[in-house]
Design a protein around this motif. Structure first.
Motif, PDB file in Angstrom:
ATOM      1  N   PHE A  93       0.857  -1.177   0.000  1.00 10.94           N
ATOM      2  CA  PHE A  93       0.000   0.000   0.000  1.00 10.94           C
ATOM      3  C   PHE A  93       0.894   1.229   0.000  1.00 10.94           C
ATOM      4  CE2 PHE A  93       0.348  -1.418   4.447  1.00 10.94           C
ATOM      5  CZ  PHE A  93       0.813  -0.273   5.092  1.00 10.94           C
ATOM      6  N   ALA A  94       0.327   2.356  -0.416  1.00 10.02           N
ATOM      7  CA  ALA A  94       1.067   3.620  -0.439  1.00 10.02           C
ATOM      8  C   ALA A  94       0.317   4.640   0.401  1.00 10.02           C
ATOM      9  CB  ALA A  94       1.216   4.129  -1.868  1.00 10.02           C
ATOM     10  N   ILE A  95       1.061   5.399   1.174  1.00  8.72           N
ATOM     11  CA  ILE A  95       0.494   6.470   1.991  1.00  8.72           C
ATOM     12  C   ILE A  95       0.981   7.783   1.400  1.00  8.72           C
ATOM     13  CG2 ILE A  95       0.469   7.559   4.261  1.00  8.72           C
ATOM     14  CD1 ILE A  95       0.940   4.714   5.433  1.00  8.72           C
ATOM     15  N   SER A  96       0.030   8.622   0.987  1.00  8.13           N
ATOM     16  CA  SER A  96       0.338   9.960   0.469  1.00  8.13           C
ATOM     17  C   SER A  96      -0.051  10.970   1.544  1.00  8.13           C
ATOM     18  CB  SER A  96      -0.448  10.236  -0.818  1.00  8.13           C
ATOM     19  OG  SER A  96      -0.077   9.336  -1.835  1.00  8.13           O
ATOM     20  N   VAL A  97       0.946  11.642   2.119  1.00  9.26           N
ATOM     21  CA  VAL A  97       0.700  12.654   3.152  1.00  9.26           C
ATOM     22  C   VAL A  97       0.259  13.921   2.424  1.00  9.26           C
ATOM     23  CG1 VAL A  97       1.697  13.983   5.049  1.00  9.26           C
ATOM     24  CG2 VAL A  97       2.448  11.603   4.643  1.00  9.26           C
ATOM     25  N   LEU A  98      -0.987  14.339   2.676  1.00  8.68           N
ATOM     26  CA  LEU A  98      -1.585  15.408   1.887  1.00  8.68           C
ATOM     27  C   LEU A  98      -1.012  16.787   2.203  1.00  8.68           C
ATOM     28  CD1 LEU A  98      -5.336  14.356   1.786  1.00  8.68           C
ATOM     29  CD2 LEU A  98      -3.504  13.845   0.168  1.00  8.68           C
ATOM     30  N   ALA A  99      -0.991  17.620   1.153  1.00 10.30           N
ATOM     31  CA  ALA A  99      -0.557  19.011   1.272  1.00 10.30           C
ATOM     32  C   ALA A  99      -1.729  19.860   1.761  1.00 10.30           C
ATOM     33  CB  ALA A  99      -0.072  19.518  -0.091  1.00 10.30           C
ATOM     34  N   ASP A 125       3.386   8.695 -11.787  1.00  9.88           N
ATOM     35  CA  ASP A 125       3.593   7.603 -12.741  1.00  9.88           C
ATOM     36  C   ASP A 125       4.281   6.447 -12.030  1.00  9.88           C
ATOM     37  OD1 ASP A 125       2.465   8.939 -14.888  1.00  9.88           O
ATOM     38  OD2 ASP A 125       4.347   9.924 -15.403  1.00  9.88           O
ATOM     39  N   ASP A 126       3.622   5.325 -12.021  1.00  7.25           N
ATOM     40  CA  ASP A 126       4.156   4.119 -11.400  1.00  7.25           C
ATOM     41  C   ASP A 126       3.813   2.935 -12.289  1.00  7.25           C
ATOM     42  OD1 ASP A 126       5.299   5.047  -8.901  1.00  7.25           O
ATOM     43  OD2 ASP A 126       3.266   5.417  -8.200  1.00  7.25           O
ATOM     44  N   ASP A 127       4.349   1.767 -11.963  1.00  4.71           N
ATOM     45  CA  ASP A 127       3.939   0.540 -12.645  1.00  4.71           C
ATOM     46  C   ASP A 127       2.446   0.345 -12.442  1.00  4.71           C
ATOM     47  OD1 ASP A 127       6.586   0.073 -13.287  1.00  4.71           O
ATOM     48  OD2 ASP A 127       6.933  -1.206 -11.534  1.00  4.71           O
ATOM     49  N   GLU A 128       1.809  -0.331 -13.370  1.00  5.58           N
ATOM     50  CA  GLU A 128       0.361  -0.539 -13.293  1.00  5.58           C
ATOM     51  C   GLU A 128      -0.061  -1.305 -12.057  1.00  5.58           C
ATOM     52  OE1 GLU A 128      -1.748  -1.972 -16.685  1.00  5.58           O
ATOM     53  OE2 GLU A 128      -0.595  -0.706 -18.050  1.00  5.58           O
ATOM     54  N   ASP A 129       0.817  -2.177 -11.538  1.00 11.05           N
ATOM     55  CA  ASP A 129       0.424  -2.952 -10.362  1.00 11.05           C
ATOM     56  C   ASP A 129       0.852  -2.300  -9.048  1.00 11.05           C
ATOM     57  OD1 ASP A 129       3.148  -3.407 -10.693  1.00 11.05           O
ATOM     58  OD2 ASP A 129       3.034  -5.486 -10.001  1.00 11.05           O
ATOM     59  N   GLY A 136       1.049  15.769  -5.877  1.00 10.12           N
ATOM     60  CA  GLY A 136       0.924  16.988  -5.095  1.00 10.12           C
ATOM     61  C   GLY A 136       1.035  16.790  -3.597  1.00 10.12           C
ATOM     62  N   ALA A 137       1.079  15.545  -3.134  1.00  9.33           N
ATOM     63  CA  ALA A 137       1.226  15.285  -1.699  1.00  9.33           C
ATOM     64  C   ALA A 137       2.619  15.714  -1.237  1.00  9.33           C
ATOM     65  CB  ALA A 137       0.994  13.808  -1.401  1.00  9.33           C
ATOM     66  N   VAL A 138       2.768  16.016   0.046  1.00  9.91           N
ATOM     67  CA  VAL A 138       4.069  16.473   0.557  1.00  9.91           C
ATOM     68  C   VAL A 138       5.051  15.311   0.721  1.00  9.91           C
ATOM     69  CG1 VAL A 138       3.155  18.534   1.669  1.00  9.91           C
ATOM     70  CG2 VAL A 138       3.355  16.438   2.997  1.00  9.91           C
ATOM     71  N   ALA A 139       4.529  14.094   0.883  1.00 11.44           N
ATOM     72  CA  ALA A 139       5.399  12.928   1.026  1.00 11.44           C
ATOM     73  C   ALA A 139       4.624  11.666   0.658  1.00 11.44           C
ATOM     74  CB  ALA A 139       5.923  12.818   2.456  1.00 11.44           C
ATOM     75  N   HIS A 140       5.369  10.652   0.217  1.00 17.04           N
ATOM     76  CA  HIS A 140       4.787   9.344  -0.110  1.00 17.04           C
ATOM     77  C   HIS A 140       5.623   8.261   0.550  1.00 17.04           C
ATOM     78  CE1 HIS A 140       3.714  11.917  -3.589  1.00 17.04           C
ATOM     79  NE2 HIS A 140       2.543  11.343  -3.414  1.00 17.04           N
ATOM     80  N   LEU A 141       4.942   7.268   1.091  1.00 18.13           N
ATOM     81  CA  LEU A 141       5.603   6.092   1.641  1.00 18.13           C
ATOM     82  C   LEU A 141       4.961   4.874   0.995  1.00 18.13           C
ATOM     83  CD1 LEU A 141       5.005   8.241   4.175  1.00 18.13           C
ATOM     84  CD2 LEU A 141       6.464   6.609   5.306  1.00 18.13           C
ATOM     85  N   THR A 142       5.735   4.082   0.299  1.00 20.27           N
ATOM     86  CA  THR A 142       5.228   2.823  -0.244  1.00 20.27           C
ATOM     87  C   THR A 142       5.672   1.734   0.714  1.00 20.27           C
ATOM     88  OG1 THR A 142       5.377   3.672  -2.489  1.00 20.27           O
ATOM     89  CG2 THR A 142       5.203   1.283  -2.238  1.00 20.27           C
ATOM     90  N   CYS A 143       4.723   0.872   1.085  1.00 21.12           N
ATOM     91  CA  CYS A 143       4.974  -0.122   2.130  1.00 21.12           C
ATOM     92  C   CYS A 143       4.554  -1.519   1.681  1.00 21.12           C
ATOM     93  CB  CYS A 143       4.164   0.219   3.384  1.00 21.12           C
ATOM     94  SG  CYS A 143       4.464   1.856   4.058  1.00 21.12           S
ATOM     95  N   THR A 144       5.208  -2.511   2.248  1.00 18.34           N
ATOM     96  CA  THR A 144       4.729  -3.884   2.136  1.00 18.34           C
ATOM     97  C   THR A 144       4.026  -4.214   3.449  1.00 18.34           C
ATOM     98  OG1 THR A 144       6.802  -4.790   2.990  1.00 18.34           O
ATOM     99  CG2 THR A 144       6.577  -4.619   0.598  1.00 18.34           C
TER     100      THR A 144
END
Length: 192
Positions: A93-99, A125-129, A136-144
């Protein structure tokens, strides 16, 4: 058997035994929510993909760092949430910390009546899966997925951070039932 306490049977049984149950505070849920609203939180959107690859996401303000080594974060999802089974099965999952200027997105992803939350939405832009990340988010964390635990009326989801991206800027905050912009200036790092 009435009044008998059942032993703790969770994953840490015997390691950290739970104390004897104590009655909870007698407070209506709305009043408790208002009281807890005194604690300001950041606002984020967590996203994944279902088994067919369809993007699924929702607004959260219950996101906390848990560990630096390994890097872990924790968030929770109501057991009645429509997306519960999707997030339970998701391996990433990915967490986008909103601006600060993304309040409309926070409201859109918080509304269970909105069915097509991703329509017209700018994503990185990411892989389709890959789990979607909000542009526009201030930060992104992609997690397993690291672990999950049902606790009360929510599911706690722990994720191991595998990728980060930081844009900076003022974050969106939630405090006492209202959205508000966070600080834009650089904060002093506390060293301990």
């Amino acid at each position: 058997m009435s009044g008998e306490t059942l032993p703790y049977a969770g994953p840490w049984a015997g390691v950290f035994p739970a104390p004897a149950p104590v009655p909870s505070v007698d407070m209506p849920p709305r009043a408790l929510r208002r009281l807890l609203g005194h604690f300001p939180t950041g606002v984020a959107i967590v996203c994944t993909r279902d088994a067919q690859g369809k993007p699924i996401g929702l607004t959260i303000n219950s996101f906390v760092p848990v560990s630096l080594q390994p890097p872990l974060v924790l968030w929770n999802l109501a057991l009645h949430a429509q997306s519960l089974s999707t997030f339970q099965r998701a391996t990433r999952f990915a967490i986008s910390v909103l601006a600060a200027d993304q309040e409309a997105l926070a409201r859109r992803f918080a509304d269970p009546q909105v069915r097509n939350r991703f329509d017209g939405l700018a994503l990185l832009d990411d892989d389709e899966d890959a789990p979607p990340r909000i542009a526009g988010a201030v930060a992104h964390l992609t997690c397993t997925r690291h672990a999950q635990w049902p606790v009360g009326d929510h599911l706690l989801l722990a994720g191991r951070i595998i990728e980060v991206h930081e844009n900076g800027g003022a974050p969106l905050l939630f405090h006492r039932g209202r959205f508000q912009p966070g600080p834009t200036e650089l904060l002093v790092e506390v060293r301990g």
